[in-house]
Every structure is written in structure tokens, then in C-alpha cells.
Scaffold this motif. Structure first.
Motif, PDB file in Angstrom:
ATOM      1  N   ILE A 218     -47.378  58.507  -4.734  1.00 15.08           N
ATOM      2  CA  ILE A 218     -47.071  59.408  -5.864  1.00 15.08           C
ATOM      3  C   ILE A 218     -45.654  59.958  -5.731  1.00 15.08           C
ATOM      4  CG2 ILE A 218     -47.674  61.608  -6.926  1.00 15.08           C
ATOM      5  CD1 ILE A 218     -50.605  61.058  -6.075  1.00 15.08           C
ATOM      6  N   ARG A 221     -42.930  57.300  -6.276  1.00 14.24           N
ATOM      7  CA  ARG A 221     -42.811  56.971  -7.699  1.00 14.24           C
ATOM      8  C   ARG A 221     -42.116  58.090  -8.453  1.00 14.24           C
ATOM      9  NH1 ARG A 221     -48.212  55.663 -10.933  1.00 14.24           N
ATOM     10  NH2 ARG A 221     -48.455  57.885 -10.565  1.00 14.24           N
TER      11      ARG A 221
ATOM     12  N   ARG B 254     -54.857  58.035 -10.365  1.00 11.00           N
ATOM     13  CA  ARG B 254     -54.999  58.703 -11.657  1.00 11.00           C
ATOM     14  C   ARG B 254     -56.422  59.217 -11.848  1.00 11.00           C
ATOM     15  NH1 ARG B 254     -51.517  57.783 -15.485  1.00 11.00           N
ATOM     16  NH2 ARG B 254     -50.198  57.974 -13.666  1.00 11.00           N
ATOM     17  N   ILE B 256     -58.663  59.934  -9.555  1.00 13.53           N
ATOM     18  CA  ILE B 256     -58.960  61.064  -8.662  1.00 13.53           C
ATOM     19  C   ILE B 256     -58.252  62.312  -9.164  1.00 13.53           C
ATOM     20  CG2 ILE B 256     -58.656  61.969  -6.329  1.00 13.53           C
ATOM     21  CD1 ILE B 256     -59.006  59.118  -5.276  1.00 13.53           C
ATOM     22  N   ALA B 257     -56.986  62.147  -9.549  1.00 12.89           N
ATOM     23  CA  ALA B 257     -56.218  63.301 -10.044  1.00 12.89           C
ATOM     24  C   ALA B 257     -56.914  63.914 -11.251  1.00 12.89           C
ATOM     25  CB  ALA B 257     -54.800  62.866 -10.393  1.00 12.89           C
ATOM     26  N   THR B 260     -60.605  65.428 -10.386  1.00  9.08           N
ATOM     27  CA  THR B 260     -60.655  66.586  -9.492  1.00  9.08           C
ATOM     28  C   THR B 260     -59.843  67.760 -10.022  1.00  9.08           C
ATOM     29  OG1 THR B 260     -58.798  65.729  -8.230  1.00  9.08           O
ATOM     30  CG2 THR B 260     -61.013  65.248  -7.381  1.00  9.08           C
TER      31      THR B 260
ATOM     32  N   GLU C  13     -48.460  58.274 -20.057  1.00  6.80           N
ATOM     33  CA  GLU C  13     -48.273  57.909 -18.656  1.00  6.80           C
ATOM     34  C   GLU C  13     -47.508  59.012 -17.938  1.00  6.80           C
ATOM     35  OE1 GLU C  13     -49.423  55.663 -16.748  1.00  6.80           O
ATOM     36  OE2 GLU C  13     -48.082  55.852 -15.014  1.00  6.80           O
ATOM     37  N   GLY C  16     -49.787  61.722 -17.193  1.00  9.39           N
ATOM     38  CA  GLY C  16     -50.628  61.305 -16.070  1.00  9.39           C
ATOM     39  C   GLY C  16     -49.918  61.485 -14.746  1.00  9.39           C
ATOM     40  N   ARG C  17     -48.659  61.143 -14.736  1.00 16.53           N
ATOM     41  CA  ARG C  17     -47.909  61.242 -13.485  1.00 16.53           C
ATOM     42  C   ARG C  17     -47.729  62.695 -13.062  1.00 16.53           C
ATOM     43  NH1 ARG C  17     -43.441  56.383 -13.386  1.00 16.53           N
ATOM     44  NH2 ARG C  17     -44.978  54.741 -13.681  1.00 16.53           N
ATOM     45  N   LEU C  19     -49.871  64.886 -13.662  1.00 15.64           N
ATOM     46  CA  LEU C  19     -51.191  65.217 -13.130  1.00 15.64           C
ATOM     47  C   LEU C  19     -51.325  64.702 -11.696  1.00 15.64           C
ATOM     48  CD1 LEU C  19     -53.785  66.512 -14.339  1.00 15.64           C
ATOM     49  CD2 LEU C  19     -54.615  64.198 -14.732  1.00 15.64           C
ATOM     50  N   ASP C  20     -50.833  63.478 -11.471  1.00 20.14           N
ATOM     51  CA  ASP C  20     -50.856  62.921 -10.112  1.00 20.14           C
ATOM     52  C   ASP C  20     -50.128  63.846  -9.153  1.00 20.14           C
ATOM     53  OD1 ASP C  20     -52.124  60.757 -11.142  1.00 20.14           O
ATOM     54  OD2 ASP C  20     -50.407  59.400 -11.080  1.00 20.14           O
ATOM     55  N   MET C  21     -48.942  64.298  -9.570  1.00 18.46           N
ATOM     56  CA  MET C  21     -48.144  65.186  -8.712  1.00 18.46           C
ATOM     57  C   MET C  21     -48.913  66.466  -8.421  1.00 18.46           C
ATOM     58  SD  MET C  21     -45.340  64.194  -7.447  1.00 18.46           S
ATOM     59  CE  MET C  21     -44.184  65.503  -7.103  1.00 18.46           C
ATOM     60  N   SER C  23     -52.022  66.856  -8.326  1.00 20.37           N
ATOM     61  CA  SER C  23     -53.188  66.633  -7.467  1.00 20.37           C
ATOM     62  C   SER C  23     -52.836  66.756  -5.990  1.00 20.37           C
ATOM     63  CB  SER C  23     -53.784  65.248  -7.738  1.00 20.37           C
ATOM     64  OG  SER C  23     -52.943  64.252  -7.206  1.00 20.37           O
ATOM     65  N   LEU C  24     -51.547  66.653  -5.674  1.00 24.06           N
ATOM     66  CA  LEU C  24     -51.148  66.772  -4.270  1.00 24.06           C
ATOM     67  C   LEU C  24     -51.380  68.187  -3.746  1.00 24.06           C
ATOM     68  CD1 LEU C  24     -47.878  64.653  -4.272  1.00 24.06           C
ATOM     69  CD2 LEU C  24     -50.118  64.006  -3.427  1.00 24.06           C
ATOM     70  N   ASN C  26     -54.022  69.820  -4.747  1.00 26.59           N
ATOM     71  CA  ASN C  26     -55.442  70.042  -4.942  1.00 26.59           C
ATOM     72  C   ASN C  26     -56.203  69.546  -3.711  1.00 26.59           C
ATOM     73  OD1 ASN C  26     -58.112  69.921  -5.648  1.00 26.59           O
ATOM     74  ND2 ASN C  26     -57.764  68.990  -7.653  1.00 26.59           N
ATOM     75  N   ALA C  29     -58.697  66.662  -4.199  1.00 27.13           N
ATOM     76  CA  ALA C  29     -58.069  65.349  -4.378  1.00 27.13           C
ATOM     77  C   ALA C  29     -57.535  64.833  -3.051  1.00 27.13           C
ATOM     78  CB  ALA C  29     -56.942  65.449  -5.398  1.00 27.13           C
ATOM     79  N   MET C  30     -56.910  65.728  -2.304  1.00 25.41           N
ATOM     80  CA  MET C  30     -56.333  65.293  -1.028  1.00 25.41           C
ATOM     81  C   MET C  30     -57.405  64.751  -0.081  1.00 25.41           C
ATOM     82  SD  MET C  30     -53.131  65.376  -1.050  1.00 25.41           S
ATOM     83  CE  MET C  30     -52.675  65.286   0.671  1.00 25.41           C
ATOM     84  N   TYR C  33     -58.067  61.355  -1.137  1.00 31.00           N
ATOM     85  CA  TYR C  33     -56.930  60.494  -0.768  1.00 31.00           C
ATOM     86  C   TYR C  33     -57.023  60.088   0.693  1.00 31.00           C
ATOM     87  CZ  TYR C  33     -54.681  61.855  -5.154  1.00 31.00           C
ATOM     88  OH  TYR C  33     -54.389  62.051  -6.466  1.00 31.00           O
TER      89      TYR C  33
END
Lengths: 416, 268, 264
Positions: A218, A221, B254, B256-257, B260, C13, C16-17, C19-21, C23-24, C26, C29-30, C33
């Protein structure tokens, strides 16, 4: 097949079979029956193969001796034995140690070359290393052609009386006596452990962290390739430097340590040796093959030859040898059969003429016939792209002296 | 035969409105699939290994002997029948029961299926490790001390007709399952996954080239010989594991993000 | 994802990204991961073991099986050449996507471990060779050097030139620590042999004759006998070229993280 022990078991299931085989420890070393019949007949004629003794204990010496003649009918499509050949022994892995081997008196540590149509006497001295029952075959490895196999002889190797582990001690030219069974293994284990430890430490440094694949994915990217290197921390950088230096220092240290411990070393040794061949003792008999055929549905080979005796003693044909199968003429008693010898058809050869008198020229019909012909898949010659044969004809004069020469030619199947 | 997905998406046996934590718990269940199948294939592998060790040199060196026909050929036939029927039946079943409507699969179910896909890969990984540590060099050791007779030699019967085909037998149904159950893969084909499957699958036809070559122009047991490089090239299909892994990573990240996230509400 | 693709990403997208960031931060989520890390490490490492074992055994295996094959001219050239082919694509993928400079170490380490297991099971137990004759070589140090040059220089190209060269050049000194013993001279029937040659002679290999060894044979042109350093330099060059080439192939392979509408 000679593994009768297996047959005795009956069908008592695979597990029982496993146990018995384990106890019997019987080991085959074959493969020659898969080779083309005409190849087996036209490459090398092995004879007088002797393995002795046939019952030994671990640590005992076994001597394998014999002779061979390189065929003048060597198939042109096969790489020739005139280029590179190595005398070997067919046992399943190093169940024996080879202490010595020679051909015509020349030590055979390395490879050599054999001209065609010559005779070679070989000797291999083995020391039993692993208990079991083995089929021992002399072998010639011919470069680019593969292994040419002599017949096997069963050999029993019992456990040694002593309980001490097997050792193989030699003395180096520097005067140290070493055991090759575990020579320098301490160093090997030690240094491998050192490297495994360093390697594992490096891997763990990277894997034991809170953020690994997905978080780094992540972040990389998000940073984009231009700034992605920011994910490498200063600590990582320092660790890289430390591992780099440590690795180089260990390589250098290990090298110097070994140079100090073993100051005198030599490169691997190789290169071919020369062997003087022995001429074929043909005596005064001239043999010309007129025609030859084999019964496709049967087990025999028939040869019609013209024989002329130029000598002054009558000659009696005693044996025809091809593809390691000995077809003996029962009317000639001089032929020797060695203990444990296989593939011998004791009355497998019938000769239409009893003896060829001095000066006589006569047509002779030779019929070599035995179940061995079938068992060793010789009728498979019908499937060969090159239907020609060759073999050795042995004969004796009145003084009981043995002569031989190679005969060969085209061979036809007889369908009915 | 394709059926619409009507499965429940509850990942937790508890109530659904416990919030994100309870939903999460489902992803941490002890993975019985991996343990069971991992142990099963390792047991099969171990049994074959013991069989090779005891029956290899004793009755396995001569194809034309009665013992070989008794003790090795039935193993070969059994393997071929087992693997062949396993692959075909499972593949056909998975295809016939495929799902076509990706939109009906909730995010939780999708994520759950990703974990399942990873479980399948874990089992294959255990098998891959077993092949690498056991089977590959057994063939090397064997050929370097015995005379080559036919293609059906004990180590071949184990590695060429069981170990590697078993990996293919798992990969093909896994490929079909992934492409019929996971929305990101449905109605299209993942190129890196396809490359991995094809590479491993092609090892089997490549035996043909290998044995053909051994019949006439290559007689000796040099393992690093060019005739063996077909296998090397096919082994390179594993290079595609990296793009496949990142395909998986970007999709799972995506999911999981999203699932959660604090403000995530369960989708229908 | 490379830059051109990144510039074309859609608004959703982008969301979404973000959101991905997020989640780090969270912990739930971790946790997932990390679970994923465990599984992917198992899967990746085990498949790497299979891959490197097949690849290495069929390109450089003979030199690694027997100590009487580890010569000064061919083995230090063939072994790194073979290894770098396999390391390249993984080194690229793991660096480009997650900035993990571990491919070299992981692959050489896994090869070493699996070789020990395999030599023990197949060469020692199955075919009775003594371990002193069939122990594997180690390349772990080379893998670490390769990875560390990447880590320090943070450039695949520079690491290919420096690390690739070191990887090729240092095979001999790295292994000499435990291999020197096998090169001690012995005499047999008036012939000079190294201990390794003697073991190759005594421990019978029915279908691996002496002439099959691809090892150094003497020539007039060995530049004063300095075979080892010359091989090291050439092997270093080969290391650079082959590693660079397979990094490039790795880059191409990584671009194939795509879907097709159908199987062509």
C-alpha cells in the motif's frame, strides 16, 4: 529372474512383501534387457567373468576379473568405444568401495579408449561396504553411448562381525590418515551452520516486522516508484551495511582459515590414460559366415558358416557367445563355467561337424538354442532398425588350447 | 447447472450486529482444510517415499522382471487412475456448479473465499516443498547409480507420474474454482495464474521429449544436460507467482480495508 | 502499478486507495494483513523451494552433488549463472512492489536447506553415499551480498552491476572454507589424485563415469595457472549480464499482472 525369495511369499499382501524384501536385502542391478538386442550383440563381448568370493562380510575384499573383446561390428550410429571409455562396476550405489581397477595391467582410475577388434583383461578389486545381496555386473561406460553391461553374478554380503562403524581410511601425501566416510564433515557442518545462521538472521530482520507485504504494498503504491525508496528506513540501510560487511568479512575469514589449515591443495585430476590392447587369438581357423537366421516364435539362432582349418591340429567348436549368453557345445568338455555364473546354456549349441580336421574346409551349421534367448529378449531384434548380429566363436585344438574369433553378419527372422 | 449464490454470509456464529470485530473473527478460525489435506498429502508422500526406499533397489531395477510388474506397475496404474479421476471429476464438478452472478457475492463472502484460495495454495505449497526435498533429487541419485532401462523406473513412477501430476491435479481445480467463485476472477482469465498452471501442466508432456531424447542421442546421466532444460524452462513459469501474488494482494487489500472500516455496513 | 497506469486511475480507485491507506491505522485490518503475511510467506517460500530445486538441479546440479565435480573453472561459473537466472525475476518483483531486498538470500538459503534434506534422504539414505562426498555447496553469502547491494544502493541497475559481480566472483572463496580439505593430494597406484578424485573413484557411481565430469582440463594457456581468479572475474561479468537480463525479464513478467477476456 532369480529372486525366488520373492516368489515364495505368495500373495500375502504388499506389506508382508515389504518386510521380506527388507529382511532379504536383495538388490538387482539391471537395465540391460531394455537395450536393443542387436546393440548388445555388436558392442562388447564379455567373457570369463569371475566374481570371487561369492559370500563375504562387510569390509571383505571381492575381486572381479574377466575379459572382453570390442566388436568389429560396432554400430556406426553409436559413438565408438575408440573415443572414450571408462571401466566401471554395476552395483546399486556405493554398496562396495572400489579399491583398485585395471585393464591389461594399466590402472583405470581415469578413462581410456579401446580400439575395435581387440581383447582386454580387466580386474576390479572391491571392498564390501553395505550388507545385502547384490547382482554385480562389470560395466563399460562409453562416452555418448551409455553403459555396456556384462552379465551379473549374485553376491551375498553379510553384516560385519564387529559392531564398529565402517571406516575407509587412507593416508594423504601429507602423511595424515583420514577416514573418507566422514572426512572433514565437522568443517562442512560448522561452516554451513555459520552461513545458515547469517542467512536466517538477515531474513528474520526483514520478515519479523509489523508491516510486511500488504502494508508495504500500500505504501509503495501510494508513494509511487519515484519516492518508494523512502520506505527503506535508516535502520534498514545500516543493517544492510552491517550484513554486507559481516558477509564479506566471513567469506574472507573462512578463506584464510582454510588456506591456513590446508596450505597444500591440488586441482581435480583428469585426463585419459593409454592401454595396450591384446590381439585376438584366432589360431589357424578361418570362419566365414554364409547366412544366419533366428526363429521369431522360438528361442534359437542358426548360423551357416564355412570353416577352414589352416593349422595342424583338429579344431572343435565349443561355444557361441553373444549378448552375454553362452551357448555351450555339450560335446566339447573344456569350457569352464565359473561359480555363480549366469546366462549359460550348457547344451545350447549344436554343431553339425564334430571336428574340423587340419587342412579341411567344411560348411558347418551352428544352432544356438535356449530359453535364455527369449528370456533376454533377443527376439526383439525384429524391432531393431539394423538387423545384424555378432558374437564370439570359441574353439579348442587337440592340446586343449582355447582360441576365439568374432563372427557376424546380417540376420533374418524365420517366421514359421 | 450454474447456480445463483444464495449462501449466507455470516462469518461469525454470533449475531450479525456485533460490529466489525465479530465479523472479523470468522477469518481467524483454525483452518481445518489446510491441516487435514496438508496432513493427508504428506502421509501419501511419506508412504510413497517408504515404498521407494524399500522397493526401489530391491525389485525396481528391471522393468522386464516379474517383480517389477508385480510391485511397481500397479502403483503406476493406481496413480494414473487416482490423479486422472480426481482432476477430471473435481474440475467438471466445479465447472458445473459455477456461479455466474458476481454481484450477488457479498464482500465478506468474497474475502472468505480469498482465504479459502490461500488455504488451497497452502496445501499445494506443502506438496511443492515435499517434491523439492524428496522427489527431485531422488531421480538424480537413482539415475546416477543405476542403468537406465525404461521410462517406467521407480523414481519416475513417483516423481513423474505422481508428485508433479499431483500438483497439477490440485492446480487445475484450484484454477477453475478461483475463476468461478471469486468475483475479481469471474468471466475472465488471470494471465499469471494461467501461466503457472500451464507451466506445471506442460512438465508432463515434456517427459515425451525427455525420453525420446534419451532413446538415441543422449545416453548418459549428466543432470545439467540440455535435454533436461525443457523442465527448467517450465519451472520458470513460477516467475509468474509474483504477479499472481500481487493480483491477490491488491484485491485482498481492498476487501480487507473495506470490510474492516469503521463505517462499513454489511452488504447484501 | 506503474506510473502511467497510476495516472489513469479512476476516481473510485482513488477513493479505494485512500481507504487502503486508512486501513494501515486500523488494528483489525492490520491483524488480517499479518495473517496474510504468514500464509503468503509459506506459499511463496515453498513454491520457491520447488522452483529453485528443479531449476538448479537441472542446470548446475552435477557440480553440487559431488565434490569431485567442484573444479576451478566450470563450477564457479555455472553455479552463480544458474542461480542468478532464478533470483532475478523475484528480486525485481519483491523490490518493485514491496521494497523487500530479500530474494537473493531467501532463494540461496532455501536452496541450501532443501539441498541438505535432499542429499541426506536421496544420496545418503537411498543410495548410500557418505555425506562427506555429497554435501551441498553454500551460496547464502552471495545472496546476502546481492540483497545488501540493492538495499544500500536502492537501485536495481547498480545492484546488478555490483551485487551481480560479487555474486559471480565469490563462489570459490565462500566455499573454500569447507572444500579445501577435499583438495588435499593422495596417491593411488603411482597416480596423483585429490581426496575428492579418490572418493569419486572409490564410491562407485555406475552411470556417472569419470569422463562425464565437466571440469577443468589443463591447457597451455592458463595464464600462469591462475585459473581461479580468472574464472572469478569472468563469472562476475556473467553475473552482471545474466542478473541484469533476468531482472528485465522479471519486469516484463510483472507487467503481466493482467486478466484476459478469454483463454486464447
Amino acid at each position: 529372474m532369480k529372486t525366488l525369495k520373492m516368489k515364495r511369499m505368495g500373495v500375502s499382501g504388499v506389506l508382508a512383501g515389504l518386510m521380506l524384501v527388507l529382511l532379504a536385502g536383495e538388490v538387482l542391478a539391471h537395465g540391460e534387457r531394455a537395450q536393443l538386442a542387436s546393440m548388445r550383440m555388436r558392442t562388447v563381448h564379455w567373457f570369463d567373468t569371475k566374481v570371487e568370493p561369492l559370500n563375504v562380510k562387510v569390509g571383505d575384499i571381492v575381486t572381479v576379473t574377466g575379459k572382453l573383446m570390442t566388436s568389429e561390428w560396432w554400430p556406426k550410429q553409436m559413438a565408438s568405444i575408440e573415443d572414450t571409455v571408462y571401466l566401471n562396476i554395476g552395483v546399486p550405489g556405493p554398496t562396495f568401495l572400489r579399491l583398485h581397477s585395471e585393464v591389461n595391467g594399466v590402472p583405470m582410475v581415469r578413462s581410456t579408449a579401446f580400439p575395435l577388434g581387440k581383447v582386454y583383461e580387466y580386474k576390479t578389486v572391491l571392498r564390501a561396504r553395505v550388507a545385502g545381496r547384490y547382482h554385480v555386473h562389470p560395466i563399460l561406460n562409453v562416452k555418448d553411448s551409455g553403459s555396456l553391461v556384462d552379465k551379473g553374478t549374485w553376491l551375498e554380503v553379510a553384516e560385519s562381525d564387529s559392531t564398529a562403524p565402517f571406516t575407509n581410511e587412507v593416508t594423504t601425501m601429507l602423511g595424515d590418515t583420514i577416514d573418507l566416510e566422514n572426512y572433514a564433515l565437522g568443517d562442512v557442518y560448522g561452516w554451513h551452520l555459520v552461513w545458515l545462521a547469517i542467512g536466517i538472521a538477515y531474513i528474520l530482520y526483514w520478515l519479523l516486522r509489523k508491516e510486511l507485504f500488504i502494508p508495504r504494498f500500500i505504501r509503495v503504491r501510494a508513494f509511487g516508484q519515484d519516492r518508494a525508496n523512502e520506505i527503506i528506513t535508516k535502520k534498514d540501510f545500516v543493517a544492510g551495511g552491517v550484513f554486507f560487511t559481516l558477509t564479506l568479512a566471513t567469506i574472507l575469514g573462512g578463506y584464510l582459515w582454510a588456506e591456513h589449515k590446508y596450505p597444500i591443495t591440488i586441482p581435480l585430476q583428469t585426463g585419459k590414460v593409454d592401454v595396450v590392447p591384446i590381439e585376438v587369438p584366432t589360431g589357424d581357423l578361418e570362419v566365414v559366415v554364409d547366412s544366419a537366421s533366428y526363429a521369431l516364435a522360438g528361442r534359437s539362432l542358426t548360423m551357416r558358416v564355412n570353416v577352414t582349418n589352416h593349422g595342424d591340429s583338429p579344431i572343435r567348436i565349443s561355444e557361441f557367445l553373444t549378448a552375454n549368453i553362452r551357448f555351450l557345445n555339450p560335446n566339447v568338455t573344456e569350457s569352464e563355467i565359473y561359480p555363480g555364473e549366469e546366462m549359460v546354456a550348457k547344451d545350447g549349441l549344436s554343431v553339425s561337424v564334430d571336428a574340423v580336421a587340419p587342412g579341411q574346409s567344411v560348411a558347418v551349421e551352428l544352432v544356438a538354442s535356449d530359453a535364455l534367448w527369449e528370456q533376454y529378449r533377443m527376439t526383439g531384434i525384429i524391432n531393431d532398425p539394423d538387423s545384424r548380429f555378432a558374437g564370439l566363436l570359441f574353439y579348442y585344438d587337440d592340446n586343449g588350447e582355447r582360441f576365439f574369433q568374432e563372427v557376424g553378419g546380417a540376420i533374418l527372422p524365420a517366421f514359421f | 447447472m450454474a447456480k445463483a449464490n444464495t449462501q449466507s454470509v455470516a462469518l461469525d456464529s454470533g449475531t450479525l450486529d456485533n460490529g466489525a470485530d465479530s465479523k472479523l473473527a470468522g477469518h481467524f478460525k483454525r483452518n481445518r482444510f489446510v491441516y487435514t489435506f496438508g496432513a493427508l498429502i504428506l502421509a501419501v508422500g511419506l508412504a510413497l517415499r517408504i515404498y521407494l526406499d524399500t522397493m526401489g533397489f530391491t525389485v525396481g531395477t528391471d522393468y522386464y522382471s516379474d517383480e517389477f510388474q508385480t510391485y511397481w506397475m500397479p502403483v503406476l496404474y493406481g496413480e494414473l487412475i487416482l490423479l486422472g479421476s480426481f482432476t477430471v471429476i473435481l474440475s467438471v464438478y466445479l465447472w458445473m456448479t459455477r456461479e455466474t452472478d458476481a454481484s450477488s457475492i457479498s464482500k465478506e463472502l468474497e474475502l472468505q473465499r480469498y482465504w479459502k484460495m490461500l488455504s488451497i495454495f497452502s496445501v499445494m505449497a506443502v506438496w511443492a516443498g515435499a517434491i523439492a526435498s524428496n522427489a527431485v533429487e531422488s531421480d538424480a541419485a537413482w539415475h546416477q547409480v543405476t542403468i537406465r532401462d525404461t521410462d517406467f523406473t521407480p523414481t519416475h513412477i513417483i516423481i513423474f507420474y505422481f508428485a508433479l501430476p499431483a500438483l497439477t491435479a490440485m492446480l487445475i481445480p484450484a484454477f477453475i474454482w478461483t475463476h468461478t467463485r471469486i468475483p475479481a476472477y469471474m468471466n475472465k482469465v488471470s494471465i499469471p495464474f494461467l501461466a503457472v498452471v500451464c507451466g506445471i501442466l506442460m512438465i508432463m508432456p515434456n517427459y515425451g521429449f525427455n525420453e525420446w531424447g534419451h532413446t538415441f542421442f543422449y545416453a548418459e546421466e549428466l543432470f545439467a544436460a540440455p535435454i533436461h532444460w525443457g523442465f527448467v524452462l517450465l519451472g520458470w513459469s513460477l516467475f509468474f507467482l509474483i504477479p499472481l501474488a500481487f493480483q491477490l494482494i491488491s484485491n485482498m487489500t481492498r476487501l480487507i480495508a473495506e470490510t474492516t472500516a469503521e463505517d462499513y455496513s454489511q452488504s447484501a | 502499478m506503474n506510473e502511467t497506469q497510476a495516472s489513469e486511475i479512476t476516481a473510485s480507485e482513488n477513493k479505494g486507495r485512500l481507504l487502503d491507506m486508512k486501513s494501515l491505522d486500523n488494528p483489525r485490518a492490520m491483524k488480517l494483513y499479518r495473517r496474510f503475511d504468514g500464509i503468503i510467506i509459506l506459499v511463496l517460500f515453498m513454491f520457491l523451494v520447488l522452483g529453485i530445486q528443479i531449476h538448479f538441479t537441472l542446470t548446475a546440479g552435477d557440480w553440487d552433488y559431488w565434490i569431485d565435480w567442484r573444479d576451478r573453472r566450470w563450477w564457479p561459473l555455472v553455479a552463480p549463472f544458474s542461480l542468478l537466472i532464478f533470483i532475478g525475476p523475484f528480486a525485481y518483483g519483491l523490490w518493485a512492489r514491496v521494497r523487500l531486498p530479500i530474494a537473493g538470500t531467501v532463494i540461496t538459503l532455501l536452496l541450501c536447506v532443501v539441498s541438505w534434506v535432499s542429499r541426506y534422504l536421496n544420496f545418503y539414505e537411498f543410495t548410500h553415499f557418505p555425506m562427506s562426498f555429497v554435501f551441498p555447496s553454500t551460496y547464502i553469502g552471495l545472496g546476502i551480498l546481492l540483497d545488501c547491494t540493492l538495499l544500500i544502493t536502492r537501485s536495481l541497475l547498480v545492484s546488478a552491476i555490483t551485487g551481480g559481480a560479487l555474486f559471480g566472483a565469490l563462489v570459490w572463496p565462500l566455499n573454500w572454507s569447507f572444500m579445501a580439505a577435499s583438495k588435499v593430494p593422495v596417491e593411488l597406484n603411482g597416480m596423483l589424485l585429490s581426496v575428492a578424485d579418490l572418493m569419486g573413484y572409490q564410491y562407485i557411481r555406475t552411470t556417472t563415469p569419470e569422463y562425464l565430469r565437466i571440469i577443468e582440463e589443463s591447457t597451455l594457456r592458463t595464464f600462469g595457472g591462475s585459473v581461479t581468479p580468472l574464472t572469478a572475474v569472468f563469472s562476475g561479468l556473467c553475473g552482471i549480464v545474466v542478473y541484469g537480463l533476468f531482472l528485465w525479464i522479471g519486469a516484463r513478467v510483472n507487467q503481466l499482472e493482467i486478466f484476459s477476456k478469454r483463454i486464447v
